[in-house]
Write a protein that holds these residues in place. Structure first.
Motif, short mmCIF file in Angstrom:
data_model
loop_
_atom_site.label_atom_id
_atom_site.label_comp_id
_atom_site.label_asym_id
_atom_site.label_seq_id
_atom_site.Cartn_x
_atom_site.Cartn_y
_atom_site.Cartn_z
N GLY B 175 0.80 -1.22 0.00
CA GLY B 175 0.00 0.00 0.00
C GLY B 175 0.83 1.27 0.00
N LEU B 176 2.06 1.21 -0.49
CA LEU B 176 2.92 2.39 -0.51
C LEU B 176 2.66 3.21 -1.78
N THR B 177 2.70 4.54 -1.67
CA THR B 177 2.46 5.34 -2.87
C THR B 177 3.74 5.60 -3.65
N ASN B 178 4.87 5.67 -2.96
CA ASN B 178 6.14 5.90 -3.65
C ASN B 178 7.23 5.01 -3.09
N PRO B 179 7.13 3.70 -3.32
CA PRO B 179 8.13 2.80 -2.74
C PRO B 179 9.54 3.12 -3.22
N SER B 180 10.49 3.14 -2.30
CA SER B 180 11.88 3.35 -2.68
C SER B 180 12.49 2.01 -3.09
N ILE B 181 13.43 2.08 -4.03
CA ILE B 181 13.98 0.86 -4.64
C ILE B 181 15.50 0.87 -4.55
N GLY B 182 16.07 -0.27 -4.17
CA GLY B 182 17.52 -0.40 -4.12
C GLY B 182 17.96 -1.62 -4.91
N LEU B 183 19.17 -1.55 -5.45
CA LEU B 183 19.73 -2.67 -6.22
C LEU B 183 20.85 -3.27 -5.37
N LEU B 184 20.75 -4.56 -5.06
CA LEU B 184 21.69 -5.21 -4.15
C LEU B 184 23.07 -5.32 -4.80
N ASN B 185 24.10 -4.92 -4.03
CA ASN B 185 25.46 -4.93 -4.55
C ASN B 185 26.43 -5.13 -3.39
N VAL B 186 27.73 -5.17 -3.69
CA VAL B 186 28.72 -5.40 -2.65
C VAL B 186 29.20 -4.09 -2.00
N GLY B 187 28.65 -2.97 -2.43
CA GLY B 187 29.02 -1.68 -1.86
C GLY B 187 28.05 -0.67 -2.41
N SER B 188 27.99 0.51 -1.80
CA SER B 188 27.00 1.48 -2.26
C SER B 188 27.56 2.48 -3.27
N GLY B 215 19.71 3.71 -5.81
CA GLY B 215 21.03 3.19 -6.18
C GLY B 215 21.33 1.86 -5.51
N PHE B 216 22.62 1.63 -5.26
CA PHE B 216 23.05 0.35 -4.70
C PHE B 216 22.80 0.27 -3.19
N VAL B 217 22.36 -0.88 -2.75
CA VAL B 217 22.27 -1.16 -1.32
C VAL B 217 23.06 -2.45 -1.05
N GLU B 218 23.35 -2.70 0.24
CA GLU B 218 24.15 -3.87 0.61
C GLU B 218 23.31 -4.84 1.44
N GLY B 219 23.90 -5.98 1.74
CA GLY B 219 23.18 -7.04 2.45
C GLY B 219 22.50 -6.57 3.73
N HIS B 220 23.22 -5.75 4.50
CA HIS B 220 22.63 -5.31 5.78
C HIS B 220 21.47 -4.34 5.60
N ASP B 221 21.33 -3.79 4.40
CA ASP B 221 20.21 -2.87 4.15
C ASP B 221 18.87 -3.60 4.07
N ILE B 222 18.90 -4.91 3.85
CA ILE B 222 17.64 -5.67 3.76
C ILE B 222 16.89 -5.56 5.09
N THR B 223 17.55 -5.93 6.19
CA THR B 223 16.88 -5.87 7.50
C THR B 223 16.87 -4.47 8.08
N ALA B 224 17.74 -3.58 7.59
CA ALA B 224 17.69 -2.19 8.05
C ALA B 224 16.49 -1.47 7.43
N GLY B 225 15.96 -2.01 6.33
CA GLY B 225 14.83 -1.37 5.68
C GLY B 225 15.20 -0.07 4.99
N THR B 226 16.43 0.01 4.49
CA THR B 226 16.91 1.22 3.82
C THR B 226 16.02 1.59 2.64
N THR B 227 15.57 0.58 1.89
CA THR B 227 14.59 0.82 0.82
C THR B 227 13.42 -0.16 0.98
N ASP B 228 12.29 0.19 0.35
CA ASP B 228 11.09 -0.67 0.44
C ASP B 228 11.21 -1.91 -0.44
N VAL B 229 11.92 -1.76 -1.56
CA VAL B 229 12.08 -2.86 -2.51
C VAL B 229 13.57 -3.09 -2.71
#
Lengths: 350, 350
Positions: B175-188, B215-229
């Motif tokens: 139900g998000l209107t503007n979900p933020s998106i990250g691409l998983l990588n080994v560094g940001s 942009g790029f997110v890392e493994g720990h960003d998944i549980t940190a919730g840095t982006t919605d997707v």
């Protein structure tokens, strides 16, 4: 590199890390007590390190100080770091390359340490590419995970070499006589994954470590401790390591919230605290400090830049274990056996 | 597939899962209460399902039962499953393909469900390959992760399409209107990773979802919730999901040991229990039950085979959200906009 014991066990970059040189010296004070035979070549700015070293008696006895006029800042690009010939990191690495020390420990710039080590200390003749390894906690004891990001793209041959290096590492540092090895995949069945992991698995099954090779393992096997060594490419390994760390951090943060949310919960925390403290100690990141660049003609250990004396001392422990247990000889031996017993290791499986 | 509303919201595989059809029917009893407008086409063995359905009043009102003489066992290979034309899973999937239902929920054989769905319901014309997505907990709310293993090898174009599908999914289900998106990588940093992730990032930056692309997110960003997707290839996503689950399981197991280790710790647990129960509830895997195969001409949700009625009802919730919020129309729209606004989406970035 000379086969006789070098004068120094390890070269230490005194200027690397967030609180250098103080934390480095405090760490060496602990390390000198744990390894009374060790001799350290301490490299850093004499003016900043000399007096501080003199105040730490054990460290002062174990270390020889070598002056370095410069140091590598944490945000310097590896290409730029290569040009700073007078940096503490570079002079310490030079000492390893010239056979003065068996290895180096640095809490400095990771990219610079990896680039300088590869260029100056050089990759072992027997292997294609070095790998970054680390030890982590699992339900069944410590687990070695590699590669953690030194090689973003890997072929089957690289994965096989990582397995041989991980095997030698688990013997030297975890003290295991027959470490079990798993290859990370999306399922445990033989047909899972891509050609690359399937070719690597086939080669490993036929190799001299075949008896210890448990085939494919999955993400949850890392913390379950299904095998002692888990092999993967640098992209997947980096993501897996950080995802696991992130999940543990989420749980710790949530528990902190739980235990401060109500008065009974606070009381409950106080009662359970000794038991919770043992858990915290067991999972203490300082116990797992030290990422190891393996496959070079010398031991290279990267300490976390933000660790304390205990963490730095642990990174020295890991490096000392590798030096005293003939880690690199063990890798060479494994790779030689691989090339004589593993027929599929040739170009066709790459 | 017809653009008018099909007679059934969802087709339900009554025979899939460890405790089918009982758990499925209990789940539908809950789902019928939560979605009073929904009509379900229940597919299974009439002899086994009929009487059990009649005993669940709400489910009986919401469902039409269709007989299936056969079912797909949990260990059947997808290629074999394709040949069982009278299976409950197949007949339910046929109903989606023929426009009788907007989607299917099954707790049965995952490989069979994916293979049958792709072959019978078929991939949307606009995309190259479907992806497997799931929702997980993070410090900042629910996070959508994809691909989780439908595509072991992906190119830049696949990753871009996953981002568009993840965006539509977060809108429909979270139900998000503007979900933020990250691409998983080994560094940001922009230069990290391989050509594939860098090309995908470049395309996404210039696309209609560019404003939400972080942009790029890392493994720990998944549980940190840095982006919605969080978008990644199926190999990395599968390993990351299982590694995160494994780390959380390790922590839960260790806490159980801690709280039973001493008498004070047991007492502490009793005091903190209401707060700990809220944490357990929040992380309840049943709340995150339902992996979604997205990119097909219909909604396909896979419930965990071992879940209970609450978990199955949650999988139905996810499917209903996708059906009622025009999920597939939203994907089609996103992909059309991508092809008109994103010049780099052509063959050169693949």
């Amino acid at each position: 590199m000379s086969r006789t014991s070098p004068p120094f066990s390890l070269a230490i970059d005194a200027m690397g890390g967030d609180a250098a040189p103080e934390v480095v010296l405090d760490g060496l004070e602990l390390a000198a007590e744990r390894h009374p035979e060790a001799r350290f070549l301490l490299v850093g700015d004499e003016a900043r390190v000399g007096g501080a070293l003199a105040r730490r008696k054990r460290a002062a006895r174990a270390c020889s100080l070598r002056h370095a006029p410069d140091y590598i800042p944490g945000d310097m690009k590896p290409t730029a770091a290569l040009r700073v010939r007078g940096s503490s990191m570079r002079i310490a690495i030079d000492a390893v390359a010239q056979g003065e020390a068996s290895g180096i420990v640095s809490a400095g710039n990771t990219g610079a340490l990896m680039a300088l080590s590869k260029i100056v200390i050089k990759t072992m003749r027997e292997i294609d590419r070095p790998a970054l390894a680390a030890i982590g906690p699992s339900a069944r004891g410590d687990v070695v995970l590699l590669d953690l990001g030194a090689n973003i793209q890997c072929d089957a041959r690289n994965l096989v070499e990582f397995a041989v290096m991980g095997d030698a590492f688990a013997r030297a540092v975890l003290g295991l006589t027959n470490p079990s090895i798993g290859l990370l995949n999306v399922g445990s069945e033989e047909l899972k994954g891509d050609d690359r992991v399937r070719a690597a698995a086939e080669t490993l099954r036929d190799s001299h470590i075949g008896a210890n090779f448990r085939g494919f393992v999955e993400g949850h096997d890392i913390t379950a401790g299904t095998t002692d060594v888990i092999v993967t490419d640098g992209f997947t390994g980096n993501v897996a390591l950080k995802t696991g760390e992130g999940a543990l951090k989420l749980m710790r943060d949530l528990l902190r919230q739980v235990f401060t949310s109500t008065v009974p919960a606070r009381l409950g925390y106080l009662l359970a605290r000794p038991a919770l403290d043992r858990l915290r100690e067991w999972m203490d990141p300082r116990r797992y400090n030290g990422a190891i660049l393996i496959g070079l003609n010398g031991v290279v250990v990267k300490s976390h830049g933000g660790t304390d004396a205990l963490g730095f001392a642990h990174a020295v422990d890991v490096a000392m274990d590798m030096v005293t247990h003939g880690f690199n000889e063990s890798i060479r031996d494994g790779l030689t056996r691989l090339s004589t017993t593993g027929p599929r290791i040739a170009a066709d499986s790459r």
